[in-house]
Structures are given as structure tokens and as C-alpha cells.
Design a protein around this motif. Structure first.
Motif, PDB file in Angstrom:
ATOM      1  N   TYR A 168     -20.433   3.283  37.303  1.00 42.98           N
ATOM      2  CA  TYR A 168     -19.659   2.854  36.319  1.00 42.98           C
ATOM      3  C   TYR A 168     -20.004   3.727  34.949  1.00 42.98           C
ATOM      4  CZ  TYR A 168     -18.800  -1.141  39.080  1.00 42.98           C
ATOM      5  OH  TYR A 168     -18.199  -2.117  40.016  1.00 42.98           O
ATOM      6  N   TRP A 169     -20.441   4.602  35.132  1.00 42.96           N
ATOM      7  CA  TRP A 169     -20.966   5.406  33.823  1.00 42.96           C
ATOM      8  C   TRP A 169     -20.180   6.711  33.467  1.00 42.96           C
ATOM      9  CZ3 TRP A 169     -23.260  10.404  33.259  1.00 42.96           C
ATOM     10  CH2 TRP A 169     -23.649  10.715  31.864  1.00 42.96           C
ATOM     11  N   HIS A 170     -19.843   6.851  32.238  1.00 43.80           N
ATOM     12  CA  HIS A 170     -18.983   8.179  31.973  1.00 43.80           C
ATOM     13  C   HIS A 170     -20.079   9.037  31.140  1.00 43.80           C
ATOM     14  CE1 HIS A 170     -16.209   5.334  33.469  1.00 43.80           C
ATOM     15  NE2 HIS A 170     -15.535   6.509  33.956  1.00 43.80           N
ATOM     16  N   PRO A 171     -19.903  10.348  30.935  1.00 43.58           N
ATOM     17  CA  PRO A 171     -20.642  11.030  30.019  1.00 43.58           C
ATOM     18  C   PRO A 171     -20.542  10.555  28.787  1.00 43.58           C
ATOM     19  CG  PRO A 171     -19.566  12.483  31.726  1.00 43.58           C
ATOM     20  CD  PRO A 171     -18.955  11.082  32.077  1.00 43.58           C
ATOM     21  N   GLY A 172     -21.590  10.731  27.963  1.00 42.69           N
ATOM     22  CA  GLY A 172     -21.676  10.169  26.483  1.00 42.69           C
ATOM     23  C   GLY A 172     -22.107   8.914  26.192  1.00 42.69           C
ATOM     24  N   GLU A 173     -21.877   8.053  27.441  1.00 49.63           N
ATOM     25  CA  GLU A 173     -22.013   6.519  27.120  1.00 49.63           C
ATOM     26  C   GLU A 173     -23.577   6.202  27.270  1.00 49.63           C
ATOM     27  OE1 GLU A 173     -17.828   5.163  29.319  1.00 49.63           O
ATOM     28  OE2 GLU A 173     -19.813   4.629  30.162  1.00 49.63           O
ATOM     29  N   TRP A 174     -24.019   5.162  26.673  1.00 54.08           N
ATOM     30  CA  TRP A 174     -25.245   4.761  26.795  1.00 54.08           C
ATOM     31  C   TRP A 174     -25.434   3.574  27.932  1.00 54.08           C
ATOM     32  CZ3 TRP A 174     -29.242   6.043  23.243  1.00 54.08           C
ATOM     33  CH2 TRP A 174     -29.136   6.500  22.188  1.00 54.08           C
ATOM     34  N   ILE A 175     -26.549   3.542  28.544  1.00 51.87           N
ATOM     35  CA  ILE A 175     -26.942   2.263  29.203  1.00 51.87           C
ATOM     36  C   ILE A 175     -28.102   1.521  28.756  1.00 51.87           C
ATOM     37  CG2 ILE A 175     -25.972   3.261  31.594  1.00 51.87           C
ATOM     38  CD1 ILE A 175     -28.906   4.188  31.997  1.00 51.87           C
ATOM     39  N   THR A 176     -27.995   0.382  29.099  1.00 51.42           N
ATOM     40  CA  THR A 176     -29.069  -0.696  28.290  1.00 51.42           C
ATOM     41  C   THR A 176     -30.089  -1.170  29.651  1.00 51.42           C
ATOM     42  OG1 THR A 176     -27.737  -1.409  26.435  1.00 51.42           O
ATOM     43  CG2 THR A 176     -29.630  -2.481  26.884  1.00 51.42           C
ATOM     44  N   ILE A 177     -31.300  -1.005  29.534  1.00 58.88           N
ATOM     45  CA  ILE A 177     -32.267  -1.439  30.458  1.00 58.88           C
ATOM     46  C   ILE A 177     -33.229  -2.490  29.883  1.00 58.88           C
ATOM     47  CG2 ILE A 177     -34.250  -0.620  32.213  1.00 58.88           C
ATOM     48  CD1 ILE A 177     -32.941   2.174  32.011  1.00 58.88           C
ATOM     49  N   ASP A 178     -33.151  -3.521  30.833  1.00 57.10           N
ATOM     50  CA  ASP A 178     -33.897  -4.881  30.341  1.00 57.10           C
ATOM     51  C   ASP A 178     -35.202  -4.452  31.455  1.00 57.10           C
ATOM     52  OD1 ASP A 178     -35.587  -6.904  30.198  1.00 57.10           O
ATOM     53  OD2 ASP A 178     -33.781  -8.396  30.125  1.00 57.10           O
ATOM     54  N   LEU A 179     -36.342  -4.123  30.928  1.00 57.04           N
ATOM     55  CA  LEU A 179     -37.456  -3.787  31.669  1.00 57.04           C
ATOM     56  C   LEU A 179     -38.173  -5.070  32.062  1.00 57.04           C
ATOM     57  CD1 LEU A 179     -38.674  -1.113  29.068  1.00 57.04           C
ATOM     58  CD2 LEU A 179     -37.937  -0.413  31.431  1.00 57.04           C
ATOM     59  N   LEU A 180     -37.922  -6.247  31.683  1.00 58.50           N
ATOM     60  CA  LEU A 180     -38.395  -7.398  32.251  1.00 58.50           C
ATOM     61  C   LEU A 180     -37.430  -8.446  32.190  1.00 58.50           C
ATOM     62  CD1 LEU A 180     -41.538  -8.158  32.625  1.00 58.50           C
ATOM     63  CD2 LEU A 180     -41.345  -9.028  30.458  1.00 58.50           C
ATOM     64  N   PRO A 181     -36.372  -8.405  33.210  1.00 54.95           N
ATOM     65  CA  PRO A 181     -35.395  -9.209  33.410  1.00 54.95           C
ATOM     66  C   PRO A 181     -35.982 -10.604  33.819  1.00 54.95           C
ATOM     67  CG  PRO A 181     -35.308  -7.709  35.332  1.00 54.95           C
ATOM     68  CD  PRO A 181     -36.401  -7.225  34.378  1.00 54.95           C
ATOM     69  N   GLY A 182     -35.082 -11.658  33.190  1.00 53.08           N
ATOM     70  CA  GLY A 182     -35.540 -13.112  33.441  1.00 53.08           C
ATOM     71  C   GLY A 182     -36.736 -13.840  32.820  1.00 53.08           C
ATOM     72  N   GLN A 183     -37.207 -12.705  32.126  1.00 50.16           N
ATOM     73  CA  GLN A 183     -38.606 -13.276  31.409  1.00 50.16           C
ATOM     74  C   GLN A 183     -38.360 -13.114  29.909  1.00 50.16           C
ATOM     75  OE1 GLN A 183     -42.505 -13.161  33.206  1.00 50.16           O
ATOM     76  NE2 GLN A 183     -41.610 -11.633  34.692  1.00 50.16           N
ATOM     77  N   ASN A 184     -39.018 -13.537  28.824  1.00 45.49           N
ATOM     78  CA  ASN A 184     -38.990 -13.322  27.573  1.00 45.49           C
ATOM     79  C   ASN A 184     -40.429 -12.733  27.038  1.00 45.49           C
ATOM     80  OD1 ASN A 184     -39.073 -13.759  24.721  1.00 45.49           O
ATOM     81  ND2 ASN A 184     -37.250 -14.939  24.879  1.00 45.49           N
ATOM     82  N   ILE A 185     -40.089 -11.361  26.677  1.00 48.52           N
ATOM     83  CA  ILE A 185     -41.515 -10.993  26.319  1.00 48.52           C
ATOM     84  C   ILE A 185     -42.181 -11.560  25.220  1.00 48.52           C
ATOM     85  CG2 ILE A 185     -40.487  -9.359  24.781  1.00 48.52           C
ATOM     86  CD1 ILE A 185     -43.644  -8.696  26.804  1.00 48.52           C
ATOM     87  N   ALA A 186     -41.253 -12.081  24.029  1.00 50.22           N
ATOM     88  CA  ALA A 186     -41.996 -12.694  22.850  1.00 50.22           C
ATOM     89  C   ALA A 186     -42.640 -14.125  23.166  1.00 50.22           C
ATOM     90  CB  ALA A 186     -40.623 -13.094  21.783  1.00 50.22           C
ATOM     91  N   GLU A 187     -41.882 -14.784  24.370  1.00 50.92           N
ATOM     92  CA  GLU A 187     -42.470 -16.082  24.713  1.00 50.92           C
ATOM     93  C   GLU A 187     -43.803 -15.675  25.460  1.00 50.92           C
ATOM     94  OE1 GLU A 187     -38.452 -18.464  25.426  1.00 50.92           O
ATOM     95  OE2 GLU A 187     -39.472 -18.277  26.991  1.00 50.92           O
ATOM     96  N   LEU A 188     -43.814 -14.838  26.163  1.00 49.33           N
ATOM     97  CA  LEU A 188     -45.096 -14.462  27.095  1.00 49.33           C
ATOM     98  C   LEU A 188     -46.115 -14.058  25.978  1.00 49.33           C
ATOM     99  CD1 LEU A 188     -43.781 -12.446  29.928  1.00 49.33           C
ATOM    100  CD2 LEU A 188     -44.230 -14.725  30.062  1.00 49.33           C
ATOM    101  N   LEU A 189     -46.077 -13.404  24.821  1.00 49.70           N
ATOM    102  CA  LEU A 189     -46.948 -13.068  24.111  1.00 49.70           C
ATOM    103  C   LEU A 189     -47.464 -14.248  23.163  1.00 49.70           C
ATOM    104  CD1 LEU A 189     -45.466  -9.559  22.783  1.00 49.70           C
ATOM    105  CD2 LEU A 189     -47.625 -10.073  24.073  1.00 49.70           C
ATOM    106  N   GLU A 190     -46.446 -15.071  22.938  1.00 49.67           N
ATOM    107  CA  GLU A 190     -46.847 -16.304  22.096  1.00 49.67           C
ATOM    108  C   GLU A 190     -47.815 -17.143  23.249  1.00 49.67           C
ATOM    109  OE1 GLU A 190     -46.969 -17.156  19.600  1.00 49.67           O
ATOM    110  OE2 GLU A 190     -47.498 -19.396  19.372  1.00 49.67           O
ATOM    111  N   GLU A 191     -47.545 -17.260  24.397  1.00 55.45           N
ATOM    112  CA  GLU A 191     -48.433 -17.957  25.318  1.00 55.45           C
ATOM    113  C   GLU A 191     -49.949 -17.319  25.491  1.00 55.45           C
ATOM    114  OE1 GLU A 191     -47.615 -20.707  26.905  1.00 55.45           O
ATOM    115  OE2 GLU A 191     -49.158 -20.926  28.091  1.00 55.45           O
TER     116      GLU A 191
END
Ligand SMILES: Cc1cc2nc3c(=O)[nH]c(=O)nc-3n(C[C@H](O)[C@H](O)[C@H](O)COP(=O)(O)OP(=O)(O)OC[C@H]3O[C@@H](n4cnc5c(N)ncnc54)[C@H](O)[C@@H]3O)c2cc1C
Length: 396
Positions: free
Chosen positions: A249-272
Motif C-alpha cells: 500500500y506504500w508509494h515512494p515519498g510516503e511516510w509510514i507510522t509504526i506503533d512500537l507497543l500496539p494495544g498498550q499505552n506507554i504513558a499509563e505504563l510509566l505512571e503505573e
């Protein structure tokens, strides 16, 4: 002599020949390789992911998302499963609906076809490199091919182009199907490598290269779609199933976004973690989520030497952005030699979705990868090849 001639003894051509044989039609397959099913043999790492239990039109890319539906209603995943079971191949699901032979052997799949072609009297003529197709005055197709240094011509009223796509030239891949389509005035939907690793160059390249061999379960997205599977760092960029999927689905020049921790929330984990063990180093915390090497590499972007209690609001926002919205602008892809499939191909409006016959050229059929129907990773491309081969067999 033959009811039809098929160019290409790949997944589509072999299924077409066998199904035609069941209907009492005699076909000849011309194959440029010295053996049939070369790509089947290397597929799925030699194990052949031959279909997917979740197959639907949603798993395919095409200018016309509906085009493949007719073929998939004529030949379903259950048809694939029971066809192979009839000949002793039972499937086992690996992951995400992907079916492999229980024996883990792609060779067993090819043997089903060669055995059946033999039993049904369908000839597979190997080492036959088709060079030219021409329409004769009486509306037949004249097919010129070279075999062992000798040129020959065969004629047929019904021609099946099942010569595949452009990936992996050393496996016999050619643009022959596209050439024949152009020659008969059929439009080609723009082609590109798909299910292909992506490269990263520039100032970030060393960071990726340093992580070579590490994989992370991620959600990889662009504006159209997301995939949750592993990504793999390599010395030239990114690979792994999630990257292969998004590459289609990618075309040259486009960005992709990667969630390195899908399904979890890093801010919540850090707060915990801050509440329970604020003295813990951010690096130690990250090493619990990723390999140590990956966690250390995050030090380029995040204050991993701080302890969690001392992370500022800005540090946490930075971690959120980095971990959940890691942006990559690939420099390119690894090309057809590393692609599993070709995107684009013979434009769907040129073919009947019910029969796969060219609307402008009676008797000329296109199936498999040379048509603008490109499946996701996971057995979808073979399901299309079997289904299109079956449909054509019913109509030649
Ligand atoms: C490394 C790799 C792994 C893969 N793994 C999977 C997997 O596990 N599951 C899945 O669903 N898909 C997989 N695929 C994709 C799948 O192999 C293809 O989508 C499928 O083989 C397409 O079938 P086809 O019959 O259209 O073409 P092909 O299988 O490519 O067959 C076309 C045949 O035509 C012949 N040919 C071409 N030009 C000529 C000519 N001029 N004259 C005579 N013969 C000619 C070629 O030699 C070839 O044998 C993989 C692909 C690759 C490259």
C-alpha cells in the motif's frame, strides 16, 4: 489437438490444466523453466502457505476491489482445502488463518498437480520459452516458442496467459503476460513490487542497521490501512510481515507510522511504574518491553538514563510520540528480486470477472498474478491463483 494452450506451469496454470482435465478438455502447458511450479516450491520458505481461512475480497488490492469476488464465489477456500485433502494434503493453520501442508512440504503441492496432469493426459512441456503470440486470419492464436535451441509454433483457439508477474527473475519471472495484454490493446494497471522489504537511507540508516536481526511486534499504518505483526530491522532498513504487508500500500515519498507497543499505552505504563518503583531506570523498564539491544537503541531518542520518577511531562510526551507514532519515510523498496508479488497487472475492466476472458479478444484468458489482483501476505495470492485457474478451466 488441444482445447487450449496455457502459458506458464505456475499455480494458476497448473490448477487450470487439472480442472480442464476433469471436464474432459485437453490442454498443453508451455513452461520456460525446466520444471513446473518453481515458485510454489520456494513459497512460504519451502512450506507453501497455500490458502488463508480468512480469505475475502478485503485482503486484495486492485483498482476494482469487487473484481475478484466472482472467482472467489466459484472457487472458495473450502474448495482449495478439500481439493488438496482429496490428494492427501491436510492443512495446518500457522497463524492468522494461514494454511500450510501438514508435511511442511511445498513439493507435495506440486506433486499433486504433476500427478494429476499425468493421470489426465495433460502435457506440461518444460524448457519451452514462449516468445510471441499472434492472431491468425481464422481467429486462432499462433504461439511461437523456443525449446532446446529449436523454434516451434503451436496454434489454439483458446489461450490462457498464466505467466505470473515480475518478482524473482531467476525463478522464471517475465513481463510476458503484460506484453501480450499490451499487444492486444488491453490496459495495464501500474505495476510495482509488493510484499517487499523497504529501505532506509540518510542519517537514520545507521540506527536501523545497528538493530539488524531484531524484531518487534508492531502496528504499522499509513493513511489507508494498518497491520499488526512483527517488523524486522535489517542492515538496509525494514522487513518482517508487517512491513511486507504495508509495502503493498506504500508509494515512494510516503511516510509510514509504526506503533512500537500496539494495544498498550506507554504513558499509563510509566505512571503505573512510577507509583510502584519510581527508582527504576527508564532503560530497565524498556528492557522489560523489548530486547536489551532495542531498549538501548531508544537512547538516541529518549532519556533512557533517567529513573522513571524523574521523567518530566515533556519526556513522557516524547516517549508517547516515539513509541506510538514512530515515523519512517522509506527511501525505496528492495525491488522485484525481493518482492513476493507484483502489484497491478492486466486491468480488471479488460476482463470478464466471471470468466477472466478478455472482453476485446475472444478466446484470450488471463489468470493469476499477471492480473491486477494482488493479495496480502498469508496464502491469499495462491488462493487467487487457484481460483482464477479454476474459473478459466470452466470457460476454455
Ligand atoms: C519467495 C516467494 C514466496 C511466496 N510465498 C507465497 C506463499 O507462501 N503463499 C502465497 O499465497 N503466495 C506466495 N508467493 C506468491 C505466489 O508464489 C504467486 O502469487 C503465485 O505463484 C502466482 O501464481 P501464477 O501462476 O500467477 O504465477 P507463477 O507461479 O509465477 O507461474 C508463472 C509461470 O509462467 C512461466 N513463464 C513466464 N513467462 C513465460 C514464457 N514467456 N514462456 C513460458 N513460460 C513462462 C514462469 O516460468 C512461471 O513458472 C510467494 C512468492 C515468492 C516470490
Amino acid at each position: 489437438m488441444f482445447d487450449a494452450i496455457i502459458i506458464g506451469a505456475g499455480a494458476c496454470g497448473l490448477m487450470c490444466a487439472v480442472q480442464a482435465g476433469f471436464l474432459g478438455k485437453k490442454v498443453l502447458i508451455l513452461e520456460k523453466n525446466n520444471k513446473p511450479g518453481a515458485k510454489i516450491l520456494i513459497s512460504g520458505g519451502g512450506r507453501c502457505n497455500y490458502t488463508n481461512l480468512n480469505n475475502s475480497a478485503l485482503n486484495f488490492i486492485s483498482e476494482n476491489a469487487h473484481f475478484c469476488k466472482s472467482a472467489f464465489s466459484q472457487w472458495t477456500v473450502n474448495d482449495t482445502i478439500s481439493f488438496f485433502e482429496t490428494y492427501g494434503i491436510y492443512g495446518k493453520e500457522k497463524t492468522l488463518g494461514q494454511l500450510f501442508p501438514e508435511t511442511n512440504s511445498a513439493k507435495d503441492i506440486v506433486n499433486v498437480f504433476t500427478g494429476l496432469c499425468n493421470d489426465l493426459g495433460q502435457e506440461i512441456r518444460c524448457d519451452a520459452d514462449v516468445k510471441l503470440v499472434q492472431l491468425t486470419e481464422d481467429g486462432s492464436f499462433s504461439i511461437a516458442y523456443e525449446r532446446n535451441g529449436k523454434s516451434s509454433v503451436v496454434e489454439t483457439k483458446r489461450l490462457v496467459v498464466a505467466s505470473g508477474g515480475l518478482p524473482v527473475q531467476k525463478m522464471g519471472a517475465t513481463d510476458f503476460g503484460l506484453k501480450v495484454a499490451r499487444q492486444f490493446g488491453l490496459r495495464i494497471a501500474a505495476t510495482a513490487p509488493a510484499l517487499v522489504p523497504l529501505t532506509v537511507t540518510g542519517k537514520e540508516a545507521d540506527w536501523f542497521a545497528n538493530l539488524s536481526g531484531n524484531s518487534i511486534f508492531c502496528r504499522v499504518s499509513n493513511e489507508q490501512i494498518s497491520f499488526e505483526e512483527n517488523i524486522l530491522f535489517t542492515h538496509w532498513g525494514l522487513s518482517g510481515p508487517a512491513i511486507l504487508q504495508i509495502s503493498s500500500y506504500w508509494h515512494p515519498g510516503e511516510w509510514i507510522t509504526i506503533d512500537l507497543l500496539p494495544g498498550q499505552n506507554i504513558a499509563e505504563l510509566l505512571e503505573e511504574e512510577r507509583r510502584q518503583n519510581g527508582k527504576k531506570l527508564f532503560l530497565t523498564f524498556l528492557s522489560g518491553l523489548y530486547t536489551k539491544k532495542v531498549a538501548e537503541s531508544f537512547g538516541k531518542y529518549l532519556p533512557v538514563d533517567k529513573n522513571i520518577a524523574s521523567l518530566s511531562k515533556i519526556d513522557i510526551q516524547q516517549a508517547e510520540r516515539f513509541i506510538h507514532q514512530f515515523k519512517v519515510k522509506p527511501a525505496g523498496d528492495k525491488g522485484y528480486d525481493r518482492a513476493e508479488v507484483m502489484r497491478g497487472g492486466v486491468a480488471t475492466e479488460e476482463l470478464s470477472s466471471k470468466t477472466l476472458e478478455a472482453k476485446k479478444v475472444p478466446g484470450l484468458f488471463f489468470g493469476g498474478e499477471c492480473v491486477d489482483v494482488t493479495g496480502w501476505l498469508g496464502g491469499y495470492n495462491f488462493q487467487w491463483a487457484w481460483a482464477s485457474g479454476y474459473v478459466i478451466a470452466n470457460n476454455i
